[in-house]
Scaffold this active site. Structure first.
Site, PDB file in Angstrom:
ATOM      1  CE  LYS A  13      -2.064  -1.032   3.882  1.00  0.00           C
ATOM      2  NZ  LYS A  13      -1.579  -2.367   4.285  1.00  0.00           N
ATOM      3  NE  ARG A  88      -3.966  -1.290  10.442  1.00  0.00           N
ATOM      4  CZ  ARG A  88      -2.992  -0.750   9.727  1.00  0.00           C
ATOM      5  NH1 ARG A  88      -3.113   0.438   9.213  1.00  0.00           N
ATOM      6  NH2 ARG A  88      -1.882  -1.422   9.519  1.00  0.00           N
ATOM      7  NE  ARG A 127       8.765  -4.162   6.314  1.00  0.00           N
ATOM      8  CZ  ARG A 127       7.582  -3.678   5.950  1.00  0.00           C
ATOM      9  NH1 ARG A 127       7.261  -3.624   4.675  1.00  0.00           N
ATOM     10  NH2 ARG A 127       6.727  -3.264   6.855  1.00  0.00           N
ATOM     11  NE  ARG A 161       6.708  -0.815  10.293  1.00  0.00           N
ATOM     12  CZ  ARG A 161       5.572  -0.834   9.606  1.00  0.00           C
ATOM     13  NH1 ARG A 161       5.545  -0.361   8.370  1.00  0.00           N
ATOM     14  NH2 ARG A 161       4.473  -1.315  10.134  1.00  0.00           N
ATOM     15  NE  ARG A 172       2.606  -4.961  10.981  1.00  0.00           N
ATOM     16  CZ  ARG A 172       3.799  -4.919  10.385  1.00  0.00           C
ATOM     17  NH1 ARG A 172       4.861  -5.417  10.998  1.00  0.00           N
ATOM     18  NH2 ARG A 172       3.919  -4.392   9.201  1.00  0.00           N
TER      19      ARG A 172
HETATM   20  P1  ADP Z   1       1.262  -2.278   8.178  1.00  0.00           P
HETATM   21  O1  ADP Z   1       0.074  -2.048   7.310  1.00  0.00           O
HETATM   22  O2  ADP Z   1       2.487  -2.669   7.397  1.00  0.00           O
HETATM   23  O3  ADP Z   1       0.993  -3.185   9.342  1.00  0.00           O
HETATM   24  P2  ADP Z   1       1.192   0.513   9.100  1.00  0.00           P
HETATM   25  O4  ADP Z   1       2.392   1.340   8.969  1.00  0.00           O
HETATM   26  O5  ADP Z   1       0.004   0.853   8.286  1.00  0.00           O
HETATM   27  O6  ADP Z   1       1.724  -0.940   8.845  1.00  0.00           O
HETATM   28  O7  ADP Z   1       0.709   0.460  10.634  1.00  0.00           O
HETATM   29  C1  ADP Z   1       1.587   0.109  11.666  1.00  0.00           C
HETATM   30  C2  ADP Z   1       0.858   0.055  13.007  1.00  0.00           C
HETATM   31  O8  ADP Z   1       0.276   1.330  13.304  1.00  0.00           O
HETATM   32  C3  ADP Z   1      -0.339  -0.912  13.076  1.00  0.00           C
HETATM   33  O9  ADP Z   1       0.056  -2.237  13.349  1.00  0.00           O
HETATM   34  C4  ADP Z   1      -1.149  -0.274  14.225  1.00  0.00           C
HETATM   35  O10 ADP Z   1      -0.585  -0.541  15.476  1.00  0.00           O
HETATM   36  C5  ADP Z   1      -0.998   1.199  13.962  1.00  0.00           C
HETATM   37  N1  ADP Z   1      -2.050   1.727  13.054  1.00  0.00           N
HETATM   38  C6  ADP Z   1      -1.860   2.291  11.829  1.00  0.00           C
HETATM   39  N2  ADP Z   1      -3.013   2.696  11.288  1.00  0.00           N
HETATM   40  C7  ADP Z   1      -3.987   2.367  12.185  1.00  0.00           C
HETATM   41  C8  ADP Z   1      -5.406   2.510  12.209  1.00  0.00           C
HETATM   42  N3  ADP Z   1      -6.084   3.061  11.182  1.00  0.00           N
HETATM   43  N4  ADP Z   1      -6.074   2.058  13.307  1.00  0.00           N
HETATM   44  C9  ADP Z   1      -5.433   1.511  14.339  1.00  0.00           C
HETATM   45  N5  ADP Z   1      -4.107   1.341  14.382  1.00  0.00           N
HETATM   46  C10 ADP Z   1      -3.376   1.763  13.327  1.00  0.00           C
END
Ligand code: ADP
Length: 216
Positions: A13, A88, A127, A161, A172
């Site tokens: 994404k 989400r 990664r 990360r 996740r």
């Molecule tokens: P990825 O999609 O690779 O897991 P992101 O960078 O989108 O990584 O998100 C990393 C973390 O940030 C998530 O695992 C969560 O803890 C938090 N997060 C991000 N966006 C949201 C959201 N919309 N609602 C709740 N938590 C979020």
């Protein structure tokens, strides 16, 4: 044009969103990036959500809804938005409906990246990247040519990360299946969902997304 990119962690994404920013002059709103910035800046919010994020769990809806509201308020109304990592949960999807209406926007499409989860865990869990120039590497697929030295800038500092370890990645994925995938019917009911093969080469994925947007 306002669109949502939807797909499990590591589906690409972020990569696709930044390409759209370049090609279509859209704005990428990534809640993951916003939350990581809070964490790294050591703000009270960042400190509060650190453990949740590092474990791969979702932060509370109200936190991300507020971040998105603030960003939408700052944007020129004619600037298209790509939502990356938001919404989400179903509650976030409902909040986004309200926020878009409040900011005079409408959703034009939801692009779901279809990917193979097992391949993703493997991809993400190994990664890391250069701490200076962000060049991406992988423990098994792409190590620097000289061990410990970045191929591109020569730096010897790398970063990973906190949530890219196997356990957090599995969490996740599970969060995605349990809480995020169920928002698809919300958008399907509005006829907005388009599916794109996220396992294809990056350029092919971009081309498929372009076709979807041109048709919208
Ligand atoms: P990825 O999609 O690779 O897991 P992101 O960078 O989108 O990584 O998100 C990393 C973390 O940030 C998530 O695992 C969560 O803890 C938090 N997060 C991000 N966006 C949201 C959201 N919309 N609602 C709740 N938590 C979020």
């Amino acid at each position: 044009m306002n669109i949502i990119l939807l797909g499990p962690p590591g589906a690409g994404k972020g990569t696709q969103a930044s390409r759209l920013v370049e090609r279509r002059n859209m704005v990428q709103l990534s809640t993951g990036d916003m939350l990581r910035a809070e964490k790294n800046a050591g703000t009270p919010l960042g400190d509060r959500i650190r453990a949740v994020m590092d474990a791969g769990e979702l932060v509370p809806d109200a936190v991300v809804d507020t971040l998105i509201d603030k960003e939408l308020a700052r944007l020129a109304p004619d600037r298209g938005v790509i939502f990356d990592g938001y919404p989400r949960t179903l509650a976030q999807a409902q909040s986004l409906d309200r926020l878009l209406a409040a900011h005079g926007r409408a959703l034009d499409g939801v692009i779901e990246l279809i990917v193979d989860e097992d391949a993703l865990v493997d991809r993400i869990a190994g990664r890391f990247s250069c701490a200076v120039c962000n060049t991406p590497y992988h423990d098994r697929y792409k190590l620097p040519a000289v061990p410990g030295v970045c191929d591109v800038c020569g730096s010897t500092e790398f970063k990973r990360r906190a949530d890219d370890n196997e356990e957090a990645v599995r969490t996740r994925m599970a969060e995605y299946r349990a809480k995020t995938a169920p928002i698809l019917p919300h958008y399907e009911a509005q006829g907005l969902v388009r599916r794109v093969d996220g396992m294809a080469a990056m350029d092919a994925v971009s081309a498929a997304i372009d076709r979807v947007l041109d048709a919208a």
